[in-house]
Design an enzyme around this catalytic site. Structure first.
Site, PDB file in Angstrom:
ATOM      1  N   ASP A 185      37.496  37.679  29.331  1.00 45.59           N
ATOM      2  CA  ASP A 185      37.479  36.617  30.359  1.00 45.59           C
ATOM      3  C   ASP A 185      38.381  35.622  29.684  1.00 45.59           C
ATOM      4  OD1 ASP A 185      36.437  37.911  32.168  1.00 45.59           O
ATOM      5  OD2 ASP A 185      34.715  36.422  32.484  1.00 45.59           O
ATOM      6  N   ASP A 201      36.057  44.455  44.737  1.00 41.70           N
ATOM      7  CA  ASP A 201      34.662  43.929  44.421  1.00 41.70           C
ATOM      8  C   ASP A 201      33.727  44.534  45.428  1.00 41.70           C
ATOM      9  OD1 ASP A 201      35.270  42.902  42.114  1.00 41.70           O
ATOM     10  OD2 ASP A 201      35.454  40.840  43.037  1.00 41.70           O
TER      11      ASP A 201
END
Lengths: 190, 253
Positions: B12, B131
């Protein structure tokens, strides 16, 4: 004077290969017309027909210098265009320097995407894992032209080497340390 | 051996710095995505995913130079995701040297975006990230980083994404994510059997057993994980050493 030429025919993604050659510390000139005076590298990304269309202006010259013996390194579609034709773009003529056709994988998942190990069919070339992204592969008529073979739902030709022509179906510029080793090995043979 | 199952560490990045659970002491700049990327490359990572979680435009612009530096220094493929919402953004990242881009919410909101990117750039560089969360019947698609339910069936969306030209699916189980309880094998297998494009499983990765399971039973082509690598629990090499012989992985690497 740069030691190599990298052919920019507009359609190819030169970025990652150019970065790789810079990491290796090689000097090269980006050219739109190959001179025939220095070894030539041609990366190919996209469809067979699109790459041949991009090469239309230099096609004759390219065929000529490669027949005359200019050392060549083709990558991905840069390998496929050496053959006579491809199932991907019926009716489009390849350079025809290697007799044979480019055919589509008969596999549940196409393209083949990821790392595969290659076995050398010619002496002196190292074996290891390389990164592939391809739906098609070359089928040279002459089996001695095969430099590497690999397995993806059957054996396929992963690289070609015949006289002045060397070509990888995989991406040495994305194949870590082994990919760089292969590029250095090619250059040492010049 | 044939095609290997890929192991993909995910980093990230916010405002040009790697964030979240980085516990390495011996890096010159612990937060530098390039340093971390190189470390994972040396460990034998097959590919990397950089997820831009910057909240600002400045952060997004900084990401472009991160992508460029990663491309200059790494010699394995890498993908960039987070905030990709147009062909223009995708092309900018690809021009900076990303091998693939990943789209998520923007594609759910406007599925044609997949085709718009895949046609000129090629399917091979277009990952659609899904997701998924268990629902009464199957799995539903979440958007906005898991904060919103789209009400769509995940498998149906996966099929549509593939038809529109997605080259791979990055499939994250929102039930398993962060639990270290193993990947959602049922979800992964449902996708792997329904689609003919590669599936990257994500969410729940822990030790070698979880990876062996998701490759063998879940039929995933690749698996992505973050915390087990960042927290130093497993190096990619140690993980692969344990997997070698059970499933095809690039080892030694």
């Amino acid at each position: 004077m740069p030691e190599l030429e990298l052919l920019d025919y507009g359609g190819g993604n030169l970025g990652s290969l150019r970065r790789c050659l810079e990491r290796l510390g090689w000097s090269f000139a980006l050219v739109t017309q190959p001179s025939g005076d220095r070894p030539l590298i041609l990366p190919g990304v996209g469809a067979f027909g699109a790459v041949m269309a991009g090469l239309s202006e230099v096609r004759l010259r390219l065929g000529e210098i490669l027949r005359e013996g200019t050392p060549y390194l083709g990558i991905c579609v840069g390998l496929q265009i050496l053959l006579q034709s491809s199932q991907e773009s019926p009716g489009v003529e390849g350079l025809g320097l290697i007799e044979g056709e480019v055919v589509r994988f008969q596999a549940p998942k196409v393209p083949q995407m990821g790392w595969n190990d290659v076995q050398a069919r010619q002496s002196g070339w190292p074996e290891g894992f390389v990164y592939f992204v391809n739906s098609y592969y070359a089928q040279p008529v002459d089996p001695t032209a095969v430099l590497y073979q690999a397995e993806y739902h059957g054996l396929f030709c992963a690289a070609i080497r015949q006289k002045n022509l060397t070509a990888f179906q995989f991406h040495p510029e994305k194949s870590g340390a082994f990919g760089e080793q292969l590029l250095r090995h090619w250059k040492e043979q010049l | 051996m044939g095609l290997c199952h890929r192991i993909i560490p995910c980093l990230d990045v916010a405002d040009g710095q790697t964030v979240k659970g980085i516990k390495f002491q011996n890096l010159r700049a612990m937060g530098d995505p390039v340093e971390l990327g190189l470390m994972y490359q040396r460990q034998g990572a097959d590919e990397l995913m950089f997820l831009d979680i910057s909240a600002s435009n400045e952060g997004r612009i900084t990401m472009l130079s991160v992508v460029e530096r990663v491309a200059d220094n790494l010699s394995i493929p890498f993908s960039v995701g987070g905030g990709v919402n147009s062909l223009e953004t995708a092309q900018r990242l690809l021009r900076c040297g990303a091998d693939k881009i990943s789209i998520n919410t923007a594609a759910v909101e406007r599925p044609d975006l997949i085709r718009e990117i895949a046609q000129p750039c090629g399917s091979q560089c277009c990952i659609v990230a899904i997701d998924a969360r268990r629902a009464a019947n199957g799995w539903e698609v979440l958007t906005h980083g898991g904060r919103r339910s789209s009400g769509r069936d995940a498998l149906e969306w996966g099929r549509q994404a593939a038809d529109l030209g997605a080259g791979e699916i990055l499939l994250t189980s929102w039930d398993q994510d962060g639990t270290r309880a193993g990947f959602d094998l049922e979800l992964t297998r449902a996708f792997a059997e329904a689609l003919t494009i590669p599936i990257i499983a994500s969410g729940g990765g822990s030790g070698p057993d979880s990876f062996a399971d998701v490759f063998r039973l879940g039929k995933a082509d690749a698996a992505l994980a973050a915390s087990i690598f960042h927290e130093g629990e497993w190096t990619v090499r140690a993980l692969k050493e344990r997997l070698a012989g059970k499933v095809s992985v690039r080892y030694p690497c």
